[in-house]
Design an enzyme around this catalytic site. Structure first.
Site, PDB file in Angstrom:
ATOM      1  N   THR A 139       0.663  -1.037  -0.002  1.00  0.00           N
ATOM      2  CA  THR A 139       0.036  -0.085   0.032  1.00  0.00           C
ATOM      3  C   THR A 139       0.775   1.273   0.185  1.00  0.00           C
ATOM      4  OG1 THR A 139      -1.494   1.214   1.244  1.00  0.00           O
ATOM      5  CG2 THR A 139      -0.172  -0.007   2.386  1.00  0.00           C
ATOM      6  N   ASP A 141       0.156   3.735   1.364  1.00  0.00           N
ATOM      7  CA  ASP A 141      -0.370   4.298   2.559  1.00  0.00           C
ATOM      8  C   ASP A 141       0.587   4.272   3.797  1.00  0.00           C
ATOM      9  OD1 ASP A 141      -2.398   5.273   1.332  1.00  0.00           O
ATOM     10  OD2 ASP A 141      -3.650   3.860   2.253  1.00  0.00           O
ATOM     11  N   ARG A 176       4.767  32.535  -4.665  1.00  0.00           N
ATOM     12  CA  ARG A 176       3.384  31.899  -4.363  1.00  0.00           C
ATOM     13  C   ARG A 176       3.835  30.931  -3.117  1.00  0.00           C
ATOM     14  NH1 ARG A 176       1.285  30.529 -10.252  1.00  0.00           N
ATOM     15  NH2 ARG A 176      -0.077  32.458 -10.479  1.00  0.00           N
ATOM     16  N   MET A 183      -1.625  11.597  -1.006  1.00  0.00           N
ATOM     17  CA  MET A 183      -2.583  10.480  -0.377  1.00  0.00           C
ATOM     18  C   MET A 183      -2.058   9.882   1.001  1.00  0.00           C
ATOM     19  SD  MET A 183      -3.865   8.412  -3.620  1.00  0.00           S
ATOM     20  CE  MET A 183      -5.370   8.673  -4.714  1.00  0.00           C
ATOM     21  N   GLY A 184      -2.598   8.760   1.502  1.00  0.00           N
ATOM     22  CA  GLY A 184      -2.137   8.074   2.737  1.00  0.00           C
ATOM     23  C   GLY A 184      -3.164   7.537   3.549  1.00  0.00           C
ATOM     24  N   ARG A 185      -4.297   7.650   2.909  1.00  0.00           N
ATOM     25  CA  ARG A 185      -5.541   7.489   3.628  1.00  0.00           C
ATOM     26  C   ARG A 185      -5.672   8.099   5.252  1.00  0.00           C
ATOM     27  NH1 ARG A 185      -9.557   3.827   1.909  1.00  0.00           N
ATOM     28  NH2 ARG A 185      -8.158   2.995   0.337  1.00  0.00           N
ATOM     29  N   GLU A 236      -3.955  13.843   2.721  1.00  0.00           N
ATOM     30  CA  GLU A 236      -5.427  14.058   2.430  1.00  0.00           C
ATOM     31  C   GLU A 236      -6.210  13.843   3.844  1.00  0.00           C
ATOM     32  OE1 GLU A 236      -6.925  10.433   0.223  1.00  0.00           O
ATOM     33  OE2 GLU A 236      -5.572   9.304   1.179  1.00  0.00           O
ATOM     34  N   ARG A 273      -1.322  28.109  -4.711  1.00  0.00           N
ATOM     35  CA  ARG A 273      -2.007  27.505  -5.581  1.00  0.00           C
ATOM     36  C   ARG A 273      -1.813  25.981  -4.926  1.00  0.00           C
ATOM     37  NH1 ARG A 273      -3.304  31.181  -7.523  1.00  0.00           N
ATOM     38  NH2 ARG A 273      -3.059  31.989  -9.544  1.00  0.00           N
ATOM     39  N   GLN A 281       0.408   9.012  -7.718  1.00  0.00           N
ATOM     40  CA  GLN A 281       1.286   8.362  -6.695  1.00  0.00           C
ATOM     41  C   GLN A 281       1.169   6.936  -6.826  1.00  0.00           C
ATOM     42  OE1 GLN A 281       0.450  10.961  -2.869  1.00  0.00           O
ATOM     43  NE2 GLN A 281      -1.108  11.174  -4.170  1.00  0.00           N
TER      44      GLN A 281
END
Ligand code: F6P
Length: 357
Positions: A139, A141, A176, A183-185, A236, A273, A281
């Site tokens: 995974t 994650d 900026r 991600m990563g749960r 996330e 941004r 990923q």
């Protein structure tokens, strides 16, 4: 004695799955003269009649397969056998049908490549069959317990790091605040590792309570030191540890990265941004580390079946391939240790985690 073993990939795909399948099937063939059957689309193929499975031809296990992203067997993260989603929206227990399909393959053992959720489901599904089952953790994650690494994580970190590398010059050119959502749960493993490797100024993860004001203060401090741009990485699920979500009353953006960019824009006056890295990923050619892990795990999983073992997961611990009972893995999730080496390293480098420390 010639045996037939099965292998399937389940849950969200990641880099290194083909390398894992290749390693297991080669070990089975070269080491034991066994046949490997590849089950298609995780457990979904078990619902087809005849079952959707292929005999993996050992002559087609070229080294180039180990370089390819995805899984040539296919995968699913939507097929819980015990609560299978039906077309009319209801849920149905289809575990019996799957087991029946599995029996028709006449296997002597099964290897499941999955995250903790998939391994849990497979373990429960197979329990009545008595079929020896070995799990291989994979995974992006990296949240599986009892292993320091899961296949796919290294590649995801490399991609997130490269994204920061690419965002830095454009952020600097336009003065900026660049926000990268990864991600990563429910865990911040990808975010914290990429933050260090990619030189982020701020890293927000679900495991550390953060407050927008502290991020704003950090950006102000950077400005006071002459910096005109900033790199922010956010996991996330970091919204879970936000101490003051939507404190200024604006509508939340469609993702944590986008809403954070909006909030930072208002609070700092700087242009911001957001980039939501998403499935990029998961899709790349695996890193050397993921290929190594895949090879070591695939070989060990087959060796365990040869030793007559089952109900175990292979893992990586202290530079060794180990194996642990699956009951010590399922139903738990390994999040980032707030006092662990990565968090301490990030803090020592001056990366702001948005908390009071
Ligand atoms: O578990 C792997 C993962 O990529 C998570 O990091 C992410 O939250 C989720 O899967 C995305 O799932 P899907 O592919 O269903 O969008």
């Amino acid at each position: 004695m010639t045996k037939r073993i099965g292998i399937l990939t389940s849950g969200g795909d990641c880099a290194g799955l083909n390398a894992t399948i290749r390693a297991a099937a080669r070990r089975a063939h070269l080491g034991y003269g066994w046949t490997t059957v590849g089950l298609r689309y995780g457990t979904l193929g078990l619902l087809q009649r005849p079952v959707d499975a292929i005999i993996i031809d050992p002559n087609r296990l070229e080294p180039s397969l180990a370089r390819q992203g995805g899984t040539f067997l296919g995968s699913t993260n939507r097929g819980d056998p015990f609560a299978f989603p039906m077309p009319d929206g209801s849920r149905k227990d289809r575990s019996g049908e799957m087991l029946e399909g599995l029996r028709s393959l006449e296997l002597d053992g099964l290897i499941g490549v999955g995250g903790d959720g998939s391994l849990d489901i497979l373990r429960r599904l197979l329990a009545p069959s008595g079929l020896p089952f070995i799990g291989i953790p994979k995974t992006i994650d990296n949240d599986v317990t009892n292993t320091e690494r899961a296949v796919g994580y290294s590649t995801a970190v490399a991609i997130a790091t490269e994204a920061l590398d690419r965002l830095q010059p454009t952020g600097a050119s336009h003065e900026r605040v660049m926000v990268l959502e990864v991600m990563g749960r429910d865990a911040g493993h990808i975010a914290i590792a990429a933050a260090i490797a990619g030189g982020a100024d701020v890293a927000l993860i679900p495991e550390v309570r953060w407050h927008l004001d502290r991020v704003v203060a950090h950006i102000a401090q950077l400005r006071a030191g002459g910096r005109t741009s900033a790199l922010v990485i956010v996991a996330e699920a970091a919204g879970q540890s936000d101490e003051a979500p939507d404190v200024r009353g604006e509508a939340p953006g469609p993702s944590i990265g986008e809403s954070l960019a909006l909030r930072l824009m208002k609070a700092t006056g700087a242009e911001a941004r957001a980039t939501v890295l998403g499935h990029v990923q998961r899709g790349a050619m695996p890193t050397a580390e993921d290929r190594l892990l895949a090879a070591a795990f695939g070989v060990r999983a087959v060796d365990l079946l040869a030793e007559g073992k089952g109900d175990r997961m292979v893992g990586w611990w202290n530079r060794q391939v180990i194996d642990v009972p699956l009951e010590k893995v399922v139903g738990r999730s390994r999040t980032v240790d707030e006092r662990g080496a990565l968090v301490r390293t990030a803090r020592a480098l001056g990366i702001c985690l948005g908390d009071a420390v």
